[in-house]
Design a protein around this motif. Structure first.
Motif, mmCIF file in Angstrom:
data_model
loop_
_atom_site.group_PDB
_atom_site.id
_atom_site.type_symbol
_atom_site.label_atom_id
_atom_site.label_comp_id
_atom_site.label_asym_id
_atom_site.label_seq_id
_atom_site.Cartn_x
_atom_site.Cartn_y
_atom_site.Cartn_z
ATOM 1 N N ALA A 82 3.626 -10.767 -16.448
ATOM 2 C CA ALA A 82 3.939 -9.870 -17.675
ATOM 3 C C ALA A 82 4.373 -8.628 -17.134
ATOM 4 O O ALA A 82 5.533 -8.055 -17.594
ATOM 5 N N GLU A 83 3.676 -7.706 -16.277
ATOM 6 C CA GLU A 83 4.172 -6.580 -15.732
ATOM 7 C C GLU A 83 3.903 -6.581 -14.183
ATOM 8 O O GLU A 83 3.380 -7.649 -13.522
ATOM 9 N N ALA A 84 4.468 -5.747 -13.480
ATOM 10 C CA ALA A 84 4.251 -5.693 -12.124
ATOM 11 C C ALA A 84 3.954 -4.178 -11.667
ATOM 12 O O ALA A 84 4.474 -3.340 -12.262
ATOM 13 N N VAL A 85 3.341 -4.219 -10.363
ATOM 14 C CA VAL A 85 3.139 -2.929 -9.893
ATOM 15 C C VAL A 85 3.285 -2.795 -8.420
ATOM 16 O O VAL A 85 2.891 -3.615 -7.861
ATOM 17 N N THR A 86 4.078 -1.669 -8.145
ATOM 18 C CA THR A 86 4.323 -1.553 -6.552
ATOM 19 C C THR A 86 3.007 -1.194 -5.755
ATOM 20 O O THR A 86 2.249 -0.559 -6.087
ATOM 21 N N VAL A 87 2.787 -1.834 -4.729
ATOM 22 C CA VAL A 87 1.503 -1.827 -3.887
ATOM 23 C C VAL A 87 2.357 -1.352 -2.374
ATOM 24 O O VAL A 87 3.080 -2.185 -2.021
ATOM 25 N N GLU A 88 1.482 -0.268 -1.883
ATOM 26 C CA GLU A 88 1.981 0.098 -0.447
ATOM 27 C C GLU A 88 0.582 -0.087 0.376
ATOM 28 O O GLU A 88 -0.360 0.484 0.066
ATOM 29 N N TYR A 89 0.895 -0.731 1.429
ATOM 30 C CA TYR A 89 -0.462 -0.919 2.411
ATOM 31 C C TYR A 89 0.000 -0.553 3.772
ATOM 32 O O TYR A 89 1.096 -1.332 4.307
ATOM 33 N N THR A 90 -0.691 0.023 4.613
ATOM 34 C CA THR A 90 -0.492 0.264 5.998
ATOM 35 C C THR A 90 -1.736 -0.350 6.754
ATOM 36 O O THR A 90 -2.723 -0.089 6.430
ATOM 37 N N GLY A 91 -1.425 -1.127 7.363
ATOM 38 C CA GLY A 91 -2.244 -2.052 8.433
ATOM 39 C C GLY A 91 -1.877 -3.449 8.567
ATOM 40 O O GLY A 91 -0.703 -3.795 8.231
ATOM 41 N N ILE A 92 -2.472 -4.607 9.095
ATOM 42 C CA ILE A 92 -2.189 -5.713 9.098
ATOM 43 C C ILE A 92 -2.633 -6.332 8.197
ATOM 44 O O ILE A 92 -3.663 -6.409 7.619
ATOM 45 N N LEU A 93 -1.500 -7.213 7.418
ATOM 46 C CA LEU A 93 -1.782 -8.102 6.257
ATOM 47 C C LEU A 93 -2.656 -9.526 6.671
ATOM 48 O O LEU A 93 -2.515 -9.659 7.820
ATOM 49 N N PRO A 94 -3.506 -9.866 5.830
ATOM 50 C CA PRO A 94 -4.025 -11.442 6.069
ATOM 51 C C PRO A 94 -2.938 -12.423 6.426
ATOM 52 O O PRO A 94 -1.913 -12.357 5.852
ATOM 53 N N ASP A 95 -3.453 -13.406 7.384
ATOM 54 C CA ASP A 95 -2.515 -14.441 7.512
ATOM 55 C C ASP A 95 -1.878 -15.260 6.260
ATOM 56 O O ASP A 95 -0.917 -15.692 6.439
ATOM 57 N N LEU A 96 -2.740 -15.176 5.363
ATOM 58 C CA LEU A 96 -2.411 -16.001 4.215
ATOM 59 C C LEU A 96 -1.376 -15.167 3.237
ATOM 60 O O LEU A 96 -1.119 -15.902 2.084
ATOM 61 N N PHE A 97 -1.071 -14.081 3.566
ATOM 62 C CA PHE A 97 -0.284 -13.134 2.648
ATOM 63 C C PHE A 97 1.164 -13.649 2.657
ATOM 64 O O PHE A 97 1.525 -13.778 3.616
#
Length: 155
Positions: A82-97
């Motif tokens: 329905a809606e979207a939000v921008t996310v910013e992450y600094t680091g190593i993302l999970p393998d399943l991302f």
């Protein structure tokens, strides 16, 4: 007043004060560690706190994953369809991302309305989805079915 009574009254007063301080410390620690869950729709509506960490969950929007030049910072959009939000992450993302996968991110909103994540969790198999994410996706879907938006026709 009898000295024994005075001693007992002082002891009872100290016990009540000790219980009060212990209760205050426990409630204060609980409040600092309390983390609520919000869907992207609730964040867009302004229901999420601005100065307090919380969790946001949903699906990673297709074609929204952008890696910054530093190599560790990734920006992506989380949606509940329905809606979207921008996310910013600094680091190593999970393998399943990956795009289209369900995730839960922990962090807080900045002044620009971007969710700065301190941790990103990806679902561990195709059958599991955190209950909060499943509920928010179901609610967004039910609202979209109840209030369909007119689609623009392509000529």
């Amino acid at each position: 007043m009898n000295p024994i009574r005075k001693k007992r009254l002082t002891l009872i007063g100290l016990m009540i004060a000790g219980i009060g301080v212990a209760t205050w410390l426990a409630l204060n620690a609980f409040d600092e560690n309390l983390m609520f869950f919000f869907s992207p729709s609730e964040v867009v509506e302004g229901k999420a706190p601005e100065a307090h960490p919380f969790r946001i969950g949903g699906l990673v929007q297709t074609d929204s994953v952008k890696r910054k030049p530093d190599g560790l910072t990734t920006a992506f959009s989380v949606t509940d369809n329905a809606e979207a939000v921008t996310v910013e992450y600094t680091g190593i993302l999970p393998d399943l991302f990956r795009e289209g996968q369900g995730i839960v991110a922990m962090g807080q909103l900045n002044q620009q309305g971007i969710f700065i994540a301190s941790e990103v969790l990806a679902k561990h198999d195709e059958n599991y989805m955190p209950p909060e994410v499943a509920e928010s996706l179901k609610t967004a879907h039910d609202e979209a079915v109840a209030n369909p938006q007119p689609q623009a026709s392509i000529q």
